[in-house]
Enzyme design. Structure first.
Site, PDB file in Angstrom:
ATOM      1  N   ASP A 153     -40.499   5.670  23.735  1.00  0.00           N
ATOM      2  CA  ASP A 153     -41.840   5.581  23.733  1.00  0.00           C
ATOM      3  C   ASP A 153     -42.430   4.723  22.893  1.00  0.00           C
ATOM      4  OD1 ASP A 153     -44.617   6.370  24.048  1.00  0.00           O
ATOM      5  OD2 ASP A 153     -44.610   8.203  22.764  1.00  0.00           O
TER       6      ASP A 153
ATOM      7  N   ASN B 251     -51.119   3.197  30.613  1.00  0.00           N
ATOM      8  CA  ASN B 251     -52.376   3.277  29.934  1.00  0.00           C
ATOM      9  C   ASN B 251     -52.636   1.949  29.124  1.00  0.00           C
ATOM     10  OD1 ASN B 251     -49.881   3.303  28.176  1.00  0.00           O
ATOM     11  ND2 ASN B 251     -51.155   4.563  26.662  1.00  0.00           N
TER      12      ASN B 251
ATOM     13  N   HIS C 217     -39.320   4.871  29.033  1.00  0.00           N
ATOM     14  CA  HIS C 217     -40.981   5.134  28.607  1.00  0.00           C
ATOM     15  C   HIS C 217     -41.419   4.073  27.450  1.00  0.00           C
ATOM     16  CE1 HIS C 217     -43.982   8.322  27.536  1.00  0.00           C
ATOM     17  NE2 HIS C 217     -44.469   7.419  26.755  1.00  0.00           N
TER      18      HIS C 217
ATOM     19  N   HIS D 183     -47.410  13.871  29.755  1.00  0.00           N
ATOM     20  CA  HIS D 183     -47.582  13.908  27.971  1.00  0.00           C
ATOM     21  C   HIS D 183     -48.399  15.206  27.810  1.00  0.00           C
ATOM     22  CE1 HIS D 183     -48.899  11.943  24.192  1.00  0.00           C
ATOM     23  NE2 HIS D 183     -49.029  13.232  23.977  1.00  0.00           N
TER      24      HIS D 183
ATOM     25  N   HIS E  35     -48.492  -0.902  17.666  1.00  0.00           N
ATOM     26  CA  HIS E  35     -49.962  -1.071  17.501  1.00  0.00           C
ATOM     27  C   HIS E  35     -49.851  -2.131  16.174  1.00  0.00           C
ATOM     28  CE1 HIS E  35     -51.628   2.006  19.869  1.00  0.00           C
ATOM     29  NE2 HIS E  35     -50.738   2.702  19.504  1.00  0.00           N
TER      30      HIS E  35
ATOM     31  N   HIS F 185     -44.464   1.195  26.377  1.00  0.00           N
ATOM     32  CA  HIS F 185     -45.874   0.690  26.538  1.00  0.00           C
ATOM     33  C   HIS F 185     -45.977  -0.867  26.160  1.00  0.00           C
ATOM     34  CE1 HIS F 185     -47.545   4.930  26.718  1.00  0.00           C
ATOM     35  NE2 HIS F 185     -46.379   5.059  25.998  1.00  0.00           N
TER      36      HIS F 185
ATOM     37  N   GLU G   1     -47.431   8.234  32.720  1.00  0.00           N
ATOM     38  CA  GLU G   1     -47.484   9.399  32.082  1.00  0.00           C
ATOM     39  C   GLU G   1     -48.825  10.084  32.187  1.00  0.00           C
ATOM     40  OE1 GLU G   1     -47.313   7.859  27.567  1.00  0.00           O
ATOM     41  OE2 GLU G   1     -47.305  10.031  27.876  1.00  0.00           O
TER      42      GLU G   1
ATOM     43  N   ARG H 166     -48.247  -2.994  26.875  1.00  0.00           N
ATOM     44  CA  ARG H 166     -49.521  -3.259  26.491  1.00  0.00           C
ATOM     45  C   ARG H 166     -49.996  -4.802  27.621  1.00  0.00           C
ATOM     46  NH1 ARG H 166     -50.135   1.142  24.219  1.00  0.00           N
ATOM     47  NH2 ARG H 166     -49.335   1.208  22.100  1.00  0.00           N
TER      48      ARG H 166
HETATM   49  C1  NCD Z   1     -48.921   5.895  23.035  1.00  0.00           C
HETATM   50  C2  NCD Z   1     -49.660   4.538  22.928  1.00  0.00           C
HETATM   51  O1  NCD Z   1     -49.911   4.077  22.171  1.00  0.00           O
HETATM   52  O2  NCD Z   1     -49.676   3.873  24.446  1.00  0.00           O
HETATM   53  N1  NCD Z   1     -49.094   6.423  21.795  1.00  0.00           N
HETATM   54  C3  NCD Z   1     -48.284   7.371  21.135  1.00  0.00           C
HETATM   55  O3  NCD Z   1     -48.477   7.925  20.076  1.00  0.00           O
HETATM   56  N2  NCD Z   1     -47.368   7.836  21.801  1.00  0.00           N
HETATM   57  C4  NCD Z   1     -49.610   6.714  23.965  1.00  0.00           C
HETATM   58  C5  NCD Z   1     -49.227   8.245  24.171  1.00  0.00           C
HETATM   59  O4  NCD Z   1     -48.214   8.233  24.862  1.00  0.00           O
HETATM   60  O5  NCD Z   1     -49.838   9.108  23.655  1.00  0.00           O
HETATM   61 ZN    ZN Z   2     -46.987  10.059  25.628  1.00  0.00          ZN
END
Ligand code: NCD
Ligand code: ZN
Length: 387
Positions: free
Chosen positions: A260, A83, A49, A169, A264, A51, A141, A53
């Site tokens: 996860d 996403n 898991h 999710h 940011h 992200h 997800e 980007r």
């Molecule tokens: C995730 C993201 O920023 O892509 N953020 C998070 O708080 N886990 C998206 C998500 O899984 O909600």
């Molecule tokens: Zn999530």
């Protein structure tokens, strides 16, 4: 090539020799001898898991920087989430992202397919087109709220139409209380069918999943942080310290540990964007915890390597075993260090684990090749394979 050392093999550490041919383990024995590795040789991590980007959000992470961060944390394979901006909701964007990964990933890379209301009718067709070229670990997800929101009805229709794993999710869009939001969403989904539940943050939901045929994932931040201690936003939100302790007590019931990794920038955090970077510190922090006896090494390997491979059908990964890739991480248990954000490799340059004790891998091997040694990366970007 033969490598000797103390390998984590079938649940315990044994002194043996591992023979490797074309990246695969072909023999494990006590009688042979090869170049000897110091420390403990563990199966490399799999983070299902992240992200990473890229695309329009390259300013905060790219596949290149995310996969480099993963490599430093002893991860040999990631499952990236859809996403992105633009999101991975058809074969065109999927192919574009995989081509990008081919050029830029340091470690092995795979990508989930996103589900939204708009593509839900054609999802089987999209999967077929993609799977002529690539392996999709899962649909998901799937979000039940936020920008990529899918209704329970759509989720049910898709669940009945394909045997593909669907990762959810689970936060109910109608429920204000964040503990109940997770419990309700999980309850509702379990009535529909089998799912893999991402980042479970309550012991109640974890236990419900444990009693079912579905699978669960927990994160380091829900186990190590509580909302009393820090007020950074994340979805699902950090829980009370009491709830955190309960989740940790039930750790053994979770199938998977995943970061996860959701980077940011500091500015975006001030605006309230949810998520933390984390792919680089999962194995180091939890290996340290295993050394201290807070968790068992066997549980850690199951959740961060063996089960991820088993659940997502990544058949050549997840164990030091004949027929699997020679993907190892070498830890020196005496090499305890405090985590400093300056030492990490995610583009965002901050961490919620500042000052936490950890043991980072000294060496990493992917398909038999040494890719990291004493803080130096020995391969170029693009070394990783896309699945
Ligand atoms: C995730 C993201 O920023 O892509 N953020 C998070 O708080 N886990 C998206 C998500 O899984 O909600
Ligand atoms: Zn999530």
């Amino acid at each position: 090539m033969i490598i000797s050392g103390n390998f984590f093999y079938r649940g315990r550490i044994i002194d043996c020799a591992v023979e490797i041919e074309d990246g695969l383990i072909v023999d494990i024995s006590k009688n042979k001898r090869g170049k000897r590795l110091k420390g403990i040789v563990m199966p490399a991590g799999i983070d299902v898991h992240v992200h990473f980007r890229d695309f329009k959000e390259s300013y905060k992470e790219t596949i290149e920087t995310g996969s480099l961060s993963a490599l430093y944390g002893g991860v040999c394979l990631v499952v990236d989430q859809p996403n992105t901006n633009p999101p991975i909701t058809d074969e065109k964007v999927y192919f574009e992202r995989m081509r990008k990964a081919e050029r830029s990933t340091y470690i092995d890379y795979s990508l989930n397919l996103g589900l939204i209301e708009e593509n839900s009718e054609k999802i089987k067709n999209i999967i077929e087109k993609i799977e002529e070229k690539y392996y999709i670990p899962a649909i998901g997800e799937v979000f039940l709220k936020n920008a990529m929101m899918v209704s329970y009805e759509t989720l049910e229709r898709v669940r009945k139409s394909t045997s593909k794993i669907i990762t959810v999710h689970a936060e109910d869009p109608k429920e204000e209380d964040d503990v109940l939001a997770e419990v309700k969403a999980v309850e509702r989904c379990l009535k529909i069918g089998n799912f893999h539940f991402c980042h479970i943050s309550t012991s109640k939901a974890l236990n419900m999943i444990y009693e079912s045929n579905s699978t669960s994932e927990v994160t380091p931040h829900h186990i190590l942080h509580s909302r009393e201690k820090i007020d950074f936003r994340v979805n699902p939100p950090l829980k009370s310290n009491e709830e955190r302790i309960m989740l940790f007590k039930n750790f053994q019931k979770a199938d998977i540990l995943a970061s996860d990794h959701a980077p940011h920038t500091i500015e975006e955090k001030k605006e309230g964007k949810p998520g933390f970077p984390g792919v680089e510190v999962v194995y180091p922090i939890f290996f340290y915890m295993a050394k201290k006896g807070e968790i068992s090494l066997n549980e850690l390997v199951k959740k961060f390597s063996k089960n991820p491979a088993k659940i997502f059908n990544l058949s050549r990964y997840g164990e030091i075993e004949v027929g699997k890739y020679a993907n190892f991480v070498v830890f020196d248990p005496s090499d305890e260090r405090r985590i400093r954000s300056d030492d990490l490799h995610s583009k965002v340059g901050w961490t919620i684990y500042e000052g936490f004790m950890a043991i980072f891998p000294r060496e990493v091997y992917i398909r038999g090749e040494k890719v990291l040694e004493d803080g130096d990366v020995l391969v170029d970007k693009g070394f990783g394979e896309v699945l």
